[in-house]
Scaffold this active site. Structure first.
Site, PDB file in Angstrom:
ATOM      1  N   ASP A   1       1.168  -1.467  -0.045  1.00  0.00           N
ATOM      2  CA  ASP A   1       0.317   0.151   0.524  1.00  0.00           C
ATOM      3  C   ASP A   1       1.202   1.396  -0.002  1.00  0.00           C
ATOM      4  OD1 ASP A   1      -2.682   1.575  -0.156  1.00  0.00           O
ATOM      5  OD2 ASP A   1      -1.934   1.872   2.607  1.00  0.00           O
TER       6      ASP A   1
ATOM      7  N   THR B   1      -0.286   5.586   1.140  1.00  0.00           N
ATOM      8  CA  THR B   1      -0.445   5.791   2.197  1.00  0.00           C
ATOM      9  C   THR B   1      -0.668   5.652   3.734  1.00  0.00           C
ATOM     10  OG1 THR B   1      -1.660   7.419   0.509  1.00  0.00           O
ATOM     11  CG2 THR B   1      -2.469   7.188   3.159  1.00  0.00           C
TER      12      THR B   1
ATOM     13  N   PHE C   1     -10.221  20.498  -7.237  1.00  0.00           N
ATOM     14  CA  PHE C   1      -9.572  19.470  -7.871  1.00  0.00           C
ATOM     15  C   PHE C   1     -10.192  18.881  -7.569  1.00  0.00           C
ATOM     16  CE2 PHE C   1      -6.393  17.023  -7.749  1.00  0.00           C
ATOM     17  CZ  PHE C   1      -5.854  16.806  -8.487  1.00  0.00           C
TER      18      PHE C   1
ATOM     19  N   THR D   1      -2.507   0.947  -4.359  1.00  0.00           N
ATOM     20  CA  THR D   1      -2.945   2.733  -4.187  1.00  0.00           C
ATOM     21  C   THR D   1      -4.436   2.708  -4.620  1.00  0.00           C
ATOM     22  OG1 THR D   1      -2.603   4.736  -3.205  1.00  0.00           O
ATOM     23  CG2 THR D   1      -1.503   3.500  -5.586  1.00  0.00           C
TER      24      THR D   1
ATOM     25  N   ARG E   1      -5.658   3.947  -8.321  1.00  0.00           N
ATOM     26  CA  ARG E   1      -7.438   3.982  -7.326  1.00  0.00           C
ATOM     27  C   ARG E   1      -7.584   2.370  -7.790  1.00  0.00           C
ATOM     28  NH1 ARG E   1      -8.697   8.777  -6.104  1.00  0.00           N
ATOM     29  NH2 ARG E   1     -10.995   8.307  -7.250  1.00  0.00           N
TER      30      ARG E   1
ATOM     31  N   LYS F   1      -7.015  -5.218  -5.520  1.00  0.00           N
ATOM     32  CA  LYS F   1      -5.974  -4.992  -4.055  1.00  0.00           C
ATOM     33  C   LYS F   1      -5.826  -6.953  -3.815  1.00  0.00           C
ATOM     34  CE  LYS F   1      -4.703  -1.056  -1.786  1.00  0.00           C
ATOM     35  NZ  LYS F   1      -4.733  -0.050  -0.878  1.00  0.00           N
TER      36      LYS F   1
END
Length: 1202
Positions: free
Chosen positions: A430, A432, A592, A730, A839, A845
């Site tokens: 991963d 973060t 954003f 991630t 994403r 995952k």
């Protein structure tokens, strides 16, 4: 103040957000409500009503344990007896209750019961630890409405579907909730979903206007009723379809109104929500899987060795039975008795009856199978379990993996997979919270073509340590603020040219002023002023946005107040040199998004001018510059490239003035688009804002460091040198993941990027049409084409040293993981040096991890820290949880927990290698000693015409594996070190011995078995021949079975223990005690057991005291047997070590033979270790050197040509 009396903050934040806040509409999917897959009905504020109870939804209790009280015994027993050896001993134990048994049933069943009991106790203790963590989560408390307008604290586990809960700031959501209202008047709230998708930026959620106006405080819920009809539980984190029926009106619901379990409330005082999904129905738990029962590759291979041994046992039993049948048939009567009278055939019904020889042979087969069961080491499993538990204790207590800041040591939550740590081929990580520590630091900037900031990044520091300098380091190293302790959180910038107001002295001071103003104004952060100190802190949607506002404040532009339509900040006036307060009127925020890659605000300054202030990605912003606004473009682009190479995240800052008429026209169109409820709403807003954000004037660029955890680049570099591949999976957007790839040295500038996404104009146009079949077909074709193009690039590169990186987004991954395409995708991915999947949903995952595990057939390790990583951790061969600050979900589902990613280096290269080496040696040695023991039994039975007569006493047979040979091998498995920790780091390629399974190959296993066979031959024949005609007492008694058996058993105990001593690389006092203590214990046992009554000790009665000990031949035989049995191994080992050393043996030469003072030998071994890597800062430095060499070669050619 009581919760119900708090005042709501009078900020209509929904007006700030152009995209994320707006009216929901009934779309095509809403027509499915009530049908299959959309049948859930939630009675809000009526969880106990008859209609709600008839639904019988699951509770909110969550379990991650492997067993329950009811399932522990059946499931654990199944786990034990699916091990082939245990099942075999169960069968032989049952047979020992019959007359076929060559030994007593107690001596057969007792060791098996001991082995099973110890293993089950160990499994139970490990699962109890998981249970404790479950209790901790389920006992968290949240405020729940009791039906009278009062909210009371209640544990999470008692929540029911339909309950109304009140969640306070910085608390986790206990279930999937429907957002009803918040502390803001328009029901906006900020949610951190890092635990779900890995993203650190806050998500904006907004409740329905219909509930926001009704539900302002606790007492308003007394009479509140509503019915939610929605989709059934599913794994989709990014979509929700439902409707709310309120006061005979029906309102559409989307994911915008859903607060998911394990996400956290931020920047919002409180929210009210209705529980929609509980427990295992929540989306985060739906994305996880049941805790798997993992077994290591070595354990699975051990089963194959057992199958081999079973085959050998059955073959020997079959051959022996045939011979026994023939011998029995030909056993003629002579002088009234059979030739083999000593077998007492008259006492047997069938066994030795010449008339029933075939049946006797069949019976003998079963007896022989039981007798030869000692070829199979019954205590192997339990000994390996004990070894692994003790290895886990050393892992848990390793001070080098203890993180003092959070007081968290490493924690091996299961010991089943210790040796797998030394066999990892691919790490799936991963991003973060695993590679990063969730904090951004403003460290550099480029303004008006001039670079500012003397701070250095993790990557630069690592490169500087290796090479003595880097493009951005050199002489500035000594003036940098300590990177571990920046003065201000989020700010690690140091440059005397702009600090302390010195920016006013710069030639381009006006540009610097505009740059810093833009940082202070262009954001959506909310300031909070400490009334006592006056210090201003900020709550921002993302860490990098907070870093920009903090940087502006530290450089003299302090943003301190936000109103509904204004931003206030203090700055240094260029004319007067005094601090002044300025108020900019905020007109629009164009926030954003991952598709826009930029953010802008439209403001009116205090001089009345209309300004568009914008910041965004370089590839988007440079193309939007006006012709006259590109003055500093070349220098800025060069600085941005340098910053990217240093692993920094960059943004381009630009502005322009807007004409009044232009703005009036824009604002009219913009408001119309915002008010739209059609599916084209976002596209309409995008087109309008795109036209406004053009003709910009460049100011400069910012560079922030997405702060990696300490030591991440060094760890990745060392793992890469060890030959371990690293993939990053991630939930974050592609740009962020790429930046981290550069920061962690998984990517570098020269590396060719193969990017697979669905951002093509054709796909986008189809998405607007909304025809799902066409979108899927085109998307699949696009992904297939991009994968094939990537494979062609790899093929074209051939044997060159060119490195490739594969970067793929979640949408594309959906198609790449389909059955017909996944093998092609895996071929492409394994051909690349780095793989980054962006994403990615938790399910993706897990699927990627499964694909790598099954497709490569190699050991995979997954590492993560959030609930979104649970599926991945459980799917991998080894799941490593980061015990960070965000929740315990990953740790609860992991096999091993560590506090920092950098500890992975020691966990794998040191503990992993040691555990693999030790377990391999333990298993090989176990089969060696049991073959020594078993072959002596076989040879003796053959010597006695296969009469099923054991050579040893019953208790000698039972206790060999338990007392006389197990402790030394356990000591070997816990304390031996073939190579010290220092050399494991110095020679990382040593790790490949585990990846290639060199130390547990069939060649090595068969070699140890053959060694056991040679030792057994020496023991049996030397003992037999030496005692054939010897007298053992003054009365002329010759050696019988009890004396021959006692002598052989003594020799077996000595040989197997001395053999172990020869195999040990690193002696400790524990090993000495275990080896010599086991031998001494044999003599002590023989004396004590022999002194017991003959009815219990049988043929061992006084055998040592009266027969063996007084006889010199007994001691001489033992000595000669030890020498002759071990000479073959000693000779082989000497030749192999001298002329054909393995890699670890070459390192042992350095350690033992004084080669540490031979620099040539050390360098030769080390050069074999440092393999050409394509990732890590070593590879980055090598690439930099190659670039420099090419540059100098070109200059040299030009000079020669001139």
């Amino acid at each position: 103040m009581a919760g119900g009396g708090r005042r709501r903050r009078r900020l209509h934040l929904s007006k700030i957000y152009s995209y994320t806040c707006g009216k929901s509409s009934f779309k095509e999917d809403h027509s499915n409500i009530g049908g299959p897959g959309f049948s859930r009905v939630v009675y809000c504020n009526e969880p106990g009503s008859p209609a709600a109870e008839r639904r019988n939804y699951v509770g909110n209790y969550v379990r991650s344990t492997k067993y329950t009280v009811a399932s522990f015994f059946p499931k654990s027993l199944f786990e034990q007896f699916r091990r082939v050896a245990n099942f075999y001993f169960l069968v032989t134990g049952i047979l020992s209750l019959t007359d076929l048994s060559p030994y007593g049933s107690v001596s057969a069943l007792l060791p098996l019961a001991l082995v099973i009991t110890v293993t089950m106790i160990k499994e139970g203790i490990e699962d109890w630890h998981r249970k404790q963590q479950d209790i901790e989560v389920n006992n968290r408390k949240v405020k729940v409405h009791d039906g009278n307008g009062i909210f009371r604290q209640e544990e999470w586990r008692y929540l029911r579907v339909g309950d109304i809960v009140r969640v306070e700031k910085d608390e986790f959501f206990p279930a999937d909730l429907l957002l009803l209202s918040s502390s803001y008047e328009d029901s906006v709230c900020y949610v951190e979903t890092m635990n779900l998708d890995g993203e650190t930026n806050l998500k904006v959620k907004q409740g329905l206007e219909s509930t926001s106006t009704l539900l302002n405080e606790d007492s308003d819920f007394k009479d509140f009723r509503g019915v939610v009809r929605c989709e059934d539980p599913n794994v989709n984190l990014y979509m929700f379809v439902g409707s709310l029926e309120l006061e005979e009106e029906r309102f559409p619901l989307s994911i915008q109104q859903i607060l998911l379990r394990d996400s956290k409330l931020r920047n919002t005082e409180y929210v009210y929500g209705a529980v929609v999904f509980t427990g295992h129905d929540t989306k985060v738990i739906q994305n996880s899987t049941d805790p798997p029962s993992k077994r290591s590759r070595i354990e699975r291979k051990m089963d194959n060795i057992f199958y081999l041994m079973f085959g050998l046992v059955f073959l020997m039993s079959f051959i022996g039975s045939i011979i026994f049948g023939v011998e029995t048939r030909e056993d003629k009567l002579k002088n009234g008795r059979t030739e083999r009278w000593y077998l007492k055939p008259d006492d047997a019904v069938i066994f030795f009856d010449p008339k029933k020889a075939p049946i006797a042979a069949i019976y003998h087969f079963f007896t022989a199978v039981m007798l030869y069961s000692y070829f199979i080491p019954i205590s192997l499993y339990v000994s390996v379990e004990i070894v692994k538990v003790l290895q886990s204790v050393f892992i848990n207590r390793d001070i080098h993996m203890y993180y003092e800041e959070t007081d968290k040591p490493a924690q091996a939550r299961t010991s089943n997979l210790n040796e797998e740590l030394g066999m990892v081929d691919t790490i799936l990580s991963d991003k973060t919270g695993t590679l990063t520590c969730n904090s951004m630091e403003f460290i550099k900037c480029s303004i008006a073509g001039t670079a500012y900031g003397r701070g250095i990044t993790e990557v630069e520091r690592a490169m500087a340590m290796k090479s003595g300098g880097s493009p951005l380091v050199n002489e500035d190293l000594d003036v940098v603020v300590d990177r571990f302790a920046p003065k201000v959180k989020g700010f690690n910038f140091e440059d005397e040219r702009v600090m302390n107001g010195n920016w006013v002295k710069q030639p381009q001071a006006a540009v610097l002023q505009k740059f810093f103003r833009l940082l202070a104004v262009c954001h959506t952060a909310i300031p909070e002023t400490d009334e006592e100190t006056g210090n201003v802190s900020y709550e921002a949607e993302s860490p990098d946005e907070a870093a920009f506002v903090v940087a502006a404040r530290e450089l003299g532009f302090e943003f301190f107040n936000r109103t509904q339509n204004g931003i206030s900040f203090r700055e240094l006036d260029l004319v007067t040199g005094e601090k002044v307060e300025r108020v900019y009127r905020l007109l629009n925020v164009l926030e954003f998004s991952s598709s826009r890659k930029r953010m802008s605000v439209i403001v009116r300054d205090d001089d009345g001018r209309l300004l568009l202030l914008s910041k965004g990605a370089d590839n988007v912003m440079f193309e939007r510059l006006t012709k006259n606004g590109r003055q500093f473009e070349a220098q800025t682009q060069e600085h941005v490239n340098q910053y990217a190479d240093a692993g920094l995240r960059t943004l381009i800052l630009a502005y322009r003035e807007i004409d009044e008429n232009e703005y009036i026209e824009f604002n009219k169109s913009f408001n119309e688009a915002k008010a739209s409820v059609s599916e084209e709403r976002e596209a309409l807003i995008g087109e309008i804002t795109d036209q406004m954000e053009r003709n910009l004037i460049l100011l400069g660029a910012t560079a922030v460091e997405d702060k990696l955890q300490n030591g991440v680049p060094e760890c990745i570099d060392k793992l890469a040198q060890a030959g371990i591949k690293i993939w990053v999976l991630t939930g974050d957007k592609m740009e962020t993941a790429i930046n981290i790839g550069f920061a962690s040295s998984l990517l570098r500038q020269e590396m060719k990027q193969i990017i697979i996404n669905l951002e093509t104009p054709h796909i986008k146009s189809l998405e607007k049409s909304g025809i799902k079949y066409e979108i899927e077909l085109a998307s699949r074709e696009s992904v297939v084409k991009q994968i094939e193009e990537g494979r062609a690039l790899l093929a074209a590169s051939g044997a060159s040293s060119e490195a490739f990186a594969l970067i793929i987004d979640g949408k594309s991954l959906t198609y790449a993981l389909e059955d017909e395409l996944k093998k092609t995708f895996l071929d492409l991915a394994t051909g690349c040096a780095s793989v980054i999947c962006c994403r990615s949903s938790p399910k993706q995952k897990a699927l990627v991890t499964r694909l790598v595990k099954s497709g490569t057939g190699k050991t995979t390790l997954a590492i993560g820290d959030g609930a979104n990583d649970v599926g991945m951790l459980q799917e991998a061969d080894i799941g490593v949880g980061i015990s960070g600050v965000e929740g315990m979900q990953a740790v609860m589902s992991s096999d091993i927990a560590i506090a920092q990613f950098r500890y992975l280096e020691r966990l794998l290269l040191v503990h992993g290698h040691w555990c693999y080496s030790r377990i391999s040696s333990v298993i090989c040695y176990f089969f060696y000693k049991n073959i020594v023991f078993g072959v002596t039994l076989f040879l003796y039975e053959a010597y006695t015409s296969f009469s099923a007569q054991p050579a040893y006493n019953d208790w000698f047979l039972s206790l060999f594996n338990v007392f006389f040979s197990s402790l030394p091998v356990i000591a070997l498995g816990v304390f031996d070190q073939d190579v010290s920790a220092r050399f494991c780091y110095k020679f990382p390629l040593l790790y490949q011995e585990g990846v290639q399974n060199i130390l547990f190959s069939w060649k090595r296993i068969i070699g140890w078995m053959f060694n056991g066979f040679i030792s057994a031959l020496a023991i049996f024949f030397i003992c037999k021949e030496s005692q054939k005609h010897q007298l053992f007492d003054p009365n002329g008694k010759t050696a019988g079975r009890e004396i021959l058996g006692g002598t052989m058993y003594t020799c077996v105990v000595w040989v197997v223990n001395i053999q172990l001593a020869l195999s040990i690389s690193y002696f400790t006092w524990v090993q000495h005690i275990a080896i010599w203590g086991s031998i001494a214990f044999w003599y002590i046992f023989l004396m004590i057991y022999g002194a017991m009554t003959p009815s219990f000790s049988t043929d061992a009665y006084m055998v040592f005291i009266e027969a063996l000990a007084p006889a010199p031949s007994y001691w001489l035989t033992t000595l000669f047997v030890i020498i002759f049995a071990l000479i073959p191994y000693f000779v082989y080992k000497s030749v192999q070590m001298r002329f054909f050393p393995k890699y670890h043996q070459m390192i042992q030469w350095i350690r033992y033979e004084g080669h540490s003072n031979d620099p040539e030998f050390v360098e030769m071994v080390r050069q074999r270790s440092i393999r050409p890597t394509t990732v890590g800062y070593t590879a980055r430095r090598a690439a930099s050197v190659r670039r420099s060499d090419r540059f100098h070669d070109e200059i040299h050619k030009d000079l020669v040509g001139f």
